[in-house]
Design a protein around this motif. Structure first.
Motif, PDB file in Angstrom:
ATOM      1  N   GLU A 269      66.265  53.650  -5.690  1.00  0.00           N
ATOM      2  CA  GLU A 269      66.913  52.706  -6.611  1.00  0.00           C
ATOM      3  C   GLU A 269      65.914  52.155  -7.620  1.00  0.00           C
ATOM      4  OE1 GLU A 269      68.889  48.368  -6.326  1.00  0.00           O
ATOM      5  OE2 GLU A 269      69.912  49.901  -5.135  1.00  0.00           O
ATOM      6  N   GLU A 270      64.721  51.823  -7.164  1.00  0.00           N
ATOM      7  CA  GLU A 270      63.697  51.317  -8.072  1.00  0.00           C
ATOM      8  C   GLU A 270      63.283  52.384  -9.080  1.00  0.00           C
ATOM      9  OE1 GLU A 270      59.252  49.300  -8.142  1.00  0.00           O
ATOM     10  OE2 GLU A 270      60.124  49.846  -6.221  1.00  0.00           O
ATOM     11  N   LEU A 271      63.150  53.628  -8.632  1.00  0.00           N
ATOM     12  CA  LEU A 271      62.789  54.710  -9.540  1.00  0.00           C
ATOM     13  C   LEU A 271      63.857  54.891 -10.615  1.00  0.00           C
ATOM     14  CD1 LEU A 271      60.899  56.986 -10.385  1.00  0.00           C
ATOM     15  CD2 LEU A 271      62.096  58.471  -8.756  1.00  0.00           C
ATOM     16  N   LYS A 272      65.101  54.830 -10.220  1.00  0.00           N
ATOM     17  CA  LYS A 272      66.179  54.944 -11.205  1.00  0.00           C
ATOM     18  C   LYS A 272      66.086  53.828 -12.242  1.00  0.00           C
ATOM     19  CE  LYS A 272      69.646  57.380  -8.442  1.00  0.00           C
ATOM     20  NZ  LYS A 272      71.000  57.319  -7.879  1.00  0.00           N
ATOM     21  N   MET A 273      65.794  52.620 -11.787  1.00  0.00           N
ATOM     22  CA  MET A 273      65.656  51.497 -12.715  1.00  0.00           C
ATOM     23  C   MET A 273      64.456  51.707 -13.640  1.00  0.00           C
ATOM     24  SD  MET A 273      66.730  48.265 -10.310  1.00  0.00           S
ATOM     25  CE  MET A 273      66.211  47.109 -11.542  1.00  0.00           C
ATOM     26  N   LEU A 274      63.336  52.137 -13.072  1.00  0.00           N
ATOM     27  CA  LEU A 274      62.127  52.344 -13.863  1.00  0.00           C
ATOM     28  C   LEU A 274      62.292  53.452 -14.895  1.00  0.00           C
ATOM     29  CD1 LEU A 274      59.458  52.005 -11.040  1.00  0.00           C
ATOM     30  CD2 LEU A 274      59.812  50.421 -12.949  1.00  0.00           C
ATOM     31  N   LEU A 275      63.091  54.466 -14.567  1.00  0.00           N
ATOM     32  CA  LEU A 275      63.334  55.566 -15.499  1.00  0.00           C
ATOM     33  C   LEU A 275      64.390  55.212 -16.545  1.00  0.00           C
ATOM     34  CD1 LEU A 275      63.255  58.721 -13.199  1.00  0.00           C
ATOM     35  CD2 LEU A 275      61.464  57.866 -14.712  1.00  0.00           C
ATOM     36  N   GLY A 276      65.060  54.105 -16.341  1.00  0.00           N
ATOM     37  CA  GLY A 276      66.064  53.669 -17.305  1.00  0.00           C
ATOM     38  C   GLY A 276      67.418  54.309 -17.118  1.00  0.00           C
ATOM     39  N   ILE A 277      67.731  54.734 -15.894  1.00  0.00           N
ATOM     40  CA  ILE A 277      69.067  55.259 -15.604  1.00  0.00           C
ATOM     41  C   ILE A 277      70.032  54.077 -15.711  1.00  0.00           C
ATOM     42  CG2 ILE A 277      70.549  56.406 -13.910  1.00  0.00           C
ATOM     43  CD1 ILE A 277      68.200  58.187 -14.697  1.00  0.00           C
ATOM     44  N   PRO A 278      71.074  54.202 -16.529  1.00  0.00           N
ATOM     45  CA  PRO A 278      71.986  53.067 -16.724  1.00  0.00           C
ATOM     46  C   PRO A 278      72.729  52.662 -15.446  1.00  0.00           C
ATOM     47  CG  PRO A 278      72.315  54.737 -18.415  1.00  0.00           C
ATOM     48  CD  PRO A 278      71.413  55.336 -17.382  1.00  0.00           C
ATOM     49  N   VAL A 279      72.863  51.351 -15.257  1.00  0.00           N
ATOM     50  CA  VAL A 279      73.679  50.808 -14.172  1.00  0.00           C
ATOM     51  C   VAL A 279      75.084  50.652 -14.736  1.00  0.00           C
ATOM     52  CG1 VAL A 279      74.063  48.829 -12.660  1.00  0.00           C
ATOM     53  CG2 VAL A 279      71.737  49.587 -13.137  1.00  0.00           C
ATOM     54  N   ILE A 280      76.070  51.286 -14.065  1.00  0.00           N
ATOM     55  CA  ILE A 280      77.437  51.198 -14.587  1.00  0.00           C
ATOM     56  C   ILE A 280      78.236  50.083 -13.940  1.00  0.00           C
ATOM     57  CG2 ILE A 280      77.591  53.558 -15.441  1.00  0.00           C
ATOM     58  CD1 ILE A 280      78.996  54.349 -12.869  1.00  0.00           C
TER      59      ILE A 280
END
Length: 102
Positions: free
Chosen positions: A48-59
């Motif tokens: 989850e942190e990696l997704k946030m750091l990579l800028g994957i949008p939260v829907i």
């Protein structure tokens, strides 16, 4: 003036030509993260942190649980992570090893 010196020391600098050479925005961000942790030699991060750091949008987010655009791990892996890893390796020969990419 002293604040500017301190500010520079707390950020990872990346050459513009490196940033512009990537096609994927995830490659750019992963490369910046790798440069930040390069001197340590390894880096451990939760998905989850990696997704946030990579800028994957939260829907959406409900009770603190985030649902990301690439929520299925296979979608995240194929469309963001492996694309970024492959592009970084081809251009700069950085080898990224993970125990949990399956």
């Amino acid at each position: 003036y002293p604040y500017l010196i301190n500010l520079e020391n707390n950020f990872t600098t990346t050459k513009l030509n490196v940033i512009l050479s990537f096609k994927s925005r995830y490659s750019t961000r992963l490369y910046q993260l790798m440069k930040k942790w390069e001197k340590i030699g390894s880096w451990k991060v939760e998905l989850e942190e990696l997704k946030m750091l990579l800028g994957i949008p939260v829907i959406s987010e409900t009770k603190g649980v985030k649902v990301f655009k690439l929520d299925k791990y296979s979608h995240f892996k194929d469309r963001a992570l492996m694309t970024a890893i492959s592009e970084i390796y081809k251009k700069y020969c950085y080898l990224i090893i993970s125990n949990n990419l399956s």
